[in-house]
Design an enzyme around this catalytic site. Structure first.
Site, PDB file in Angstrom:
ATOM      1  N   MET A 161      -9.818  11.220  17.742  1.00 31.23           N
ATOM      2  CA  MET A 161     -11.049  11.118  18.533  1.00 31.23           C
ATOM      3  C   MET A 161     -10.757  10.906  20.018  1.00 31.23           C
ATOM      4  O   MET A 161     -11.518  11.348  20.871  1.00 31.23           O
ATOM      5  CB  MET A 161     -11.910   9.988  17.953  1.00 31.23           C
ATOM      6  CG  MET A 161     -13.315   9.946  18.445  1.00 31.23           C
ATOM      7  SD  MET A 161     -14.230  11.504  18.296  1.00 31.23           S
ATOM      8  CE  MET A 161     -14.751  11.486  16.592  1.00 31.23           C
ATOM      9  N   GLY A 164     -10.473   2.826  12.699  1.00 29.31           N
ATOM     10  CA  GLY A 164      -9.964   3.328  13.980  1.00 29.31           C
ATOM     11  C   GLY A 164     -11.013   3.872  14.936  1.00 29.31           C
ATOM     12  O   GLY A 164     -11.108   3.435  16.088  1.00 29.31           O
ATOM     13  N   VAL A 165     -11.840   4.799  14.466  1.00 27.36           N
ATOM     14  CA  VAL A 165     -12.865   5.383  15.325  1.00 27.36           C
ATOM     15  C   VAL A 165     -14.020   4.395  15.516  1.00 27.36           C
ATOM     16  O   VAL A 165     -14.470   4.152  16.642  1.00 27.36           O
ATOM     17  CB  VAL A 165     -13.396   6.711  14.732  1.00 27.36           C
ATOM     18  CG1 VAL A 165     -14.526   7.272  15.563  1.00 27.36           C
ATOM     19  CG2 VAL A 165     -12.256   7.727  14.598  1.00 27.36           C
ATOM     20  N   ASN A 203       0.870  -1.175   0.000  1.00 32.22           N
ATOM     21  CA  ASN A 203       0.000   0.000   0.000  1.00 32.22           C
ATOM     22  C   ASN A 203       0.908   1.226   0.000  1.00 32.22           C
ATOM     23  O   ASN A 203       1.449   1.605   1.034  1.00 32.22           O
ATOM     24  CB  ASN A 203      -0.882  -0.047   1.256  1.00 32.22           C
ATOM     25  CG  ASN A 203      -1.843   1.123   1.340  1.00 32.22           C
ATOM     26  OD1 ASN A 203      -1.767   2.050   0.542  1.00 32.22           O
ATOM     27  ND2 ASN A 203      -2.727   1.077   2.326  1.00 32.22           N
ATOM     28  N   GLU A 221      -8.081  -4.482   5.449  1.00 35.73           N
ATOM     29  CA  GLU A 221      -7.958  -4.224   4.016  1.00 35.73           C
ATOM     30  C   GLU A 221      -6.835  -5.062   3.397  1.00 35.73           C
ATOM     31  O   GLU A 221      -6.956  -5.509   2.265  1.00 35.73           O
ATOM     32  CB  GLU A 221      -7.709  -2.722   3.792  1.00 35.73           C
ATOM     33  CG  GLU A 221      -8.985  -1.932   4.035  1.00 35.73           C
ATOM     34  CD  GLU A 221      -8.751  -0.442   4.223  1.00 35.73           C
ATOM     35  OE1 GLU A 221      -8.276  -0.050   5.306  1.00 35.73           O
ATOM     36  OE2 GLU A 221      -9.041   0.319   3.302  1.00 35.73           O
ATOM     37  N   HIS A 275     -12.483   3.451  -0.134  1.00 37.02           N
ATOM     38  CA  HIS A 275     -12.499   2.468   0.967  1.00 37.02           C
ATOM     39  C   HIS A 275     -13.245   1.200   0.558  1.00 37.02           C
ATOM     40  O   HIS A 275     -13.767   0.484   1.418  1.00 37.02           O
ATOM     41  CB  HIS A 275     -13.206   3.009   2.237  1.00 37.02           C
ATOM     42  CG  HIS A 275     -12.508   4.124   2.929  1.00 37.02           C
ATOM     43  ND1 HIS A 275     -13.200   5.177   3.498  1.00 37.02           N
ATOM     44  CD2 HIS A 275     -11.195   4.347   3.177  1.00 37.02           C
ATOM     45  CE1 HIS A 275     -12.340   6.010   4.051  1.00 37.02           C
ATOM     46  NE2 HIS A 275     -11.104   5.539   3.875  1.00 37.02           N
ATOM     47  N   ARG A 285      -2.585  -2.049  -3.483  1.00 37.91           N
ATOM     48  CA  ARG A 285      -3.758  -1.193  -3.314  1.00 37.91           C
ATOM     49  C   ARG A 285      -3.640  -0.055  -4.319  1.00 37.91           C
ATOM     50  O   ARG A 285      -2.630   0.657  -4.349  1.00 37.91           O
ATOM     51  CB  ARG A 285      -3.788  -0.617  -1.910  1.00 37.91           C
ATOM     52  CG  ARG A 285      -4.906   0.376  -1.758  1.00 37.91           C
ATOM     53  CD  ARG A 285      -4.870   1.070  -0.428  1.00 37.91           C
ATOM     54  NE  ARG A 285      -6.014   1.930  -0.309  1.00 37.91           N
ATOM     55  CZ  ARG A 285      -6.018   3.069   0.375  1.00 37.91           C
ATOM     56  NH1 ARG A 285      -4.946   3.460   1.013  1.00 37.91           N
ATOM     57  NH2 ARG A 285      -7.102   3.796   0.437  1.00 37.91           N
ATOM     58  N   LEU A 297     -15.053   4.495   9.771  1.00 33.45           N
ATOM     59  CA  LEU A 297     -14.676   5.748  10.422  1.00 33.45           C
ATOM     60  C   LEU A 297     -13.225   5.697  10.855  1.00 33.45           C
ATOM     61  O   LEU A 297     -12.898   5.261  11.961  1.00 33.45           O
ATOM     62  CB  LEU A 297     -15.584   5.989  11.653  1.00 33.45           C
ATOM     63  CG  LEU A 297     -17.095   5.835  11.429  1.00 33.45           C
ATOM     64  CD1 LEU A 297     -17.852   6.029  12.733  1.00 33.45           C
ATOM     65  CD2 LEU A 297     -17.589   6.819  10.367  1.00 33.45           C
ATOM     66  N   ARG A 306     -10.801  16.406   6.704  1.00 30.96           N
ATOM     67  CA  ARG A 306     -11.611  16.756   5.530  1.00 30.96           C
ATOM     68  C   ARG A 306     -13.016  17.172   5.944  1.00 30.96           C
ATOM     69  O   ARG A 306     -13.601  16.561   6.844  1.00 30.96           O
ATOM     70  CB  ARG A 306     -11.720  15.570   4.570  1.00 30.96           C
ATOM     71  CG  ARG A 306     -10.433  15.269   3.853  1.00 30.96           C
ATOM     72  CD  ARG A 306     -10.527  14.001   3.026  1.00 30.96           C
ATOM     73  NE  ARG A 306      -9.440  13.088   3.353  1.00 30.96           N
ATOM     74  CZ  ARG A 306      -9.440  11.783   3.120  1.00 30.96           C
ATOM     75  NH1 ARG A 306     -10.484  11.214   2.543  1.00 30.96           N
ATOM     76  NH2 ARG A 306      -8.416  11.054   3.455  1.00 30.96           N
TER      77      ARG A 306
HETATM   78  P1  ADP Z   1      -6.641   5.712   8.585  1.00 35.11           P
HETATM   79  O1  ADP Z   1      -6.332   4.309   8.121  1.00 35.11           O
HETATM   80  O2  ADP Z   1      -7.761   6.398   7.856  1.00 35.11           O
HETATM   81  O3  ADP Z   1      -5.439   6.597   8.782  1.00 35.11           O
HETATM   82  P2  ADP Z   1      -7.530   4.465  11.070  1.00 35.11           P
HETATM   83  O4  ADP Z   1      -8.625   3.597  10.610  1.00 35.11           O
HETATM   84  O5  ADP Z   1      -6.276   3.845  11.558  1.00 35.11           O
HETATM   85  O6  ADP Z   1      -7.208   5.614  10.032  1.00 35.11           O
HETATM   86  O7  ADP Z   1      -8.117   5.393  12.225  1.00 35.11           O
HETATM   87  C1  ADP Z   1      -7.317   6.363  12.864  1.00 35.11           C
HETATM   88  C2  ADP Z   1      -8.169   7.132  13.848  1.00 35.11           C
HETATM   89  O8  ADP Z   1      -8.773   6.228  14.779  1.00 35.11           O
HETATM   90  C3  ADP Z   1      -7.355   8.070  14.745  1.00 35.11           C
HETATM   91  O9  ADP Z   1      -7.234   9.338  14.157  1.00 35.11           O
HETATM   92  C4  ADP Z   1      -8.187   8.143  15.997  1.00 35.11           C
HETATM   93  O10 ADP Z   1      -9.053   9.265  15.912  1.00 35.11           O
HETATM   94  C5  ADP Z   1      -9.058   6.917  15.976  1.00 35.11           C
HETATM   95  N1  ADP Z   1      -8.803   6.019  17.116  1.00 35.11           N
HETATM   96  C6  ADP Z   1      -7.876   5.063  17.236  1.00 35.11           C
HETATM   97  N2  ADP Z   1      -7.961   4.456  18.452  1.00 35.11           N
HETATM   98  C7  ADP Z   1      -8.974   5.057  19.103  1.00 35.11           C
HETATM   99  C8  ADP Z   1      -9.564   4.912  20.397  1.00 35.11           C
HETATM  100  N3  ADP Z   1      -9.127   4.007  21.269  1.00 35.11           N
HETATM  101  N4  ADP Z   1     -10.599   5.709  20.713  1.00 35.11           N
HETATM  102  C9  ADP Z   1     -11.052   6.627  19.839  1.00 35.11           C
HETATM  103  N5  ADP Z   1     -10.537   6.824  18.619  1.00 35.11           N
HETATM  104  C10 ADP Z   1      -9.525   6.063  18.246  1.00 35.11           C
END
Ligand code: ADP
Length: 410
Positions: free
Chosen positions: A289, A336-337, A12, A390, A186, A97, A215, A247
């Site tokens: 978050m 992540g969120v 990726n 992914e 995504h 990817r 998210l 964004r």
């Molecule tokens: P990407 O792949 O789009 O960069 P991720 O899916 O890894 O992102 O998500 C990253 C986001 O997940 C971080 O910016 C954070 O806001 C959120 N995150 C990660 N762990 C936690 C947690 N324990 N509680 C709340 N939010 C979290």
């Protein structure tokens, strides 16, 4: 005896990063994961973690890595140290990817010169992503020209969207000339998570309608009917839709002309504003978050408002996709969120009991890496958390493509 090649290396490539995983598709074992960050800077870093028996110790290489070519060679070196180099006879393919496949690529595709040219032709609609993806592909092809290299497109899952969902209501001639339509992103995650959600409900993907809420730092929603995407919140680019880390998601398009005419901003400045300085970071200065929740716990009004705007948008999309689908079996949170932030999940479905949606406080607070239901038993619609993967999905699609074409040639 030569082992049957069953390993897939997933790459990726971002503009300044290279994430990778090596998976064995017969045993289902993940053999190595890693990341090269800050490519092109003085402070580049390669973090490599072998996961084979006896491994598991992460190794770090710090120091300048000039470009993707050097980065991939360094990764190959680390893999070779674990006896899993790019020249290994067990390596079946490299899965890449690729963010934008336009209308042309509806499925994973073995990369040849014509495919490279088409990915290149799509650069105007994915100026940030496709050039970096292409660099990764070209580098990998130069290292292993004999190996199948497969492109797995973020947009592919969304190519099933019907025209009313995919078309913007703008002049058809102009739209067609510039290939302006909703592509969605995504897709690998939406495909994987919607399939896993059906599994969690004990049903076949064809039998269920789900709303997937991916998210992460980037965020998107999709409506999936019987395993096929029928609508998604990201559009021509990954800027549209939900409020994201940096964004804006949806804005009135006239905001852009207003900023040009009244704010004297250029198109490039507005691009940076909406893509990098908006969303949660624009609203409250933080895009993580966890930090926003911490500030809310300290009664920070700015963080509270940012959270409420984020949730309001999310709720609007749940409602919209409920209407698009007509019947919903599950609302699924991921990334992540979505996987970690229980307060986001709770707030997003709060007040939607009339739609059959509810979250059980206790189930919602459980932390786990497994797919799980968080709705109370009485709820008509399941609410679930399904960790996305992914890389596994890219590896699975890559491997399946080789086997499908092998069986066609039998
Ligand atoms: P990407 O792949 O789009 O960069 P991720 O899916 O890894 O992102 O998500 C990253 C986001 O997940 C971080 O910016 C954070 O806001 C959120 N995150 C990660 N762990 C936690 C947690 N324990 N509680 C709340 N939010 C979290």
């Amino acid at each position: 005896m030569t082992a049957t090649p069953s390993r897939v290396l997933v790459l990726n490539s971002g503009s300044s990063s290279l994430k990778y995983q090596l998976l064995d598709m017969e045993s289902g074992v993940r053999l190595a994961v890693g990341l090269v960050e800050r490519i092109g800077e003085e402070t580049s870093r390669l973090k490599h973690t072998p996961l084979t028996a006896g491994g598991g110790e992460a190794r770090e290489v710090n120091g300048p890595i000039a470009d993707h070519d050097t980065a991939l060679k360094a990764v190959a070196g680390e893999l070779a140290r674990d006896g899993m180099g790019l020249d290994s006879p067990e390596l079946a393919a490299i899965g890449h990817r690729v963010v934008h496949g336009g209308m042309f690529f509806t499925e994973p595709t073995v990369i040849d010169d014509a495919v490279l040219a088409e990915i290149e032709r799509l650069i105007p609609v994915a100026p940030l992503h496709n050039p970096a993806n292409l660099t990764g592909v070209r580098t990998a092809m130069s290292l292993r020209p004999d190996l199948p290299q497969v492109a797995v497109f973020d947009t592919a899952f969304h190519t099933t969207m019907p025209e009313p969902a995919a078309r913007y209501a703008i002049d058809v001639k102009t739209a067609d000339e510039h290939r302006i339509r909703r592509y969605g992103f995504h897709g690998t995650s939406h495909a994987y998570v919607s399939r896993k959600a059906a599994e969690l409900l004990g049903k076949a993907p064809e039998e269920v309608n789900v709303i997937v809420l991916h998210l992460g730092n980037g965020a998107s929603a999709s409506a999936v009917r019987g395993g096929r995407c029928v609508d998604t919140s990201m559009g021509l680019t990954p800027l549209e839709g939900l409020v994201m880390g940096t964004r804006s998601g949806d804005v009135d398009p006239a905001v852009i002309f207003h900023l040009m005419r009244v704010g004297n901003m250029s198109a490039d400045e507005i691009d940076v504003l909406l893509n990098q300085k908006s969303g949660l970071v624009g609203l409250c200065g933080d895009n993580d978050m966890r930090e926003i929740r911490r500030r809310i716990d300290e009664d920070d009004e700015e963080a509270r408002l940012a959270f409420d705007i984020y949730i309001h948008r999310l709720k609007k999309y749940i409602g919209a996709y409920y209407a698009v689908l007509g019947r919903v079996d599950a609302v699924v949170f991921t990334a992540g969120v979505g996987e970690n932030a229980a307060p986001v999940r709770e707030a997003a479905v709060a007040g939607l009991e009339e739609l059959g949606l509810a979250v059980d406080g206790e189930l919602n607070s459980v932390r786990s890496d497994e797919p799980r239901l968080i709705s109370p038993e009485y709820a008509r619609v399941a609410v679930a958390v399904v960790p996305t993967d992914e890389e596994l999905e890219i590896a699975r699609q890559t491997y399946a493509l080789l086997h499908d074409s092998a069986s066609r040639n039998d």
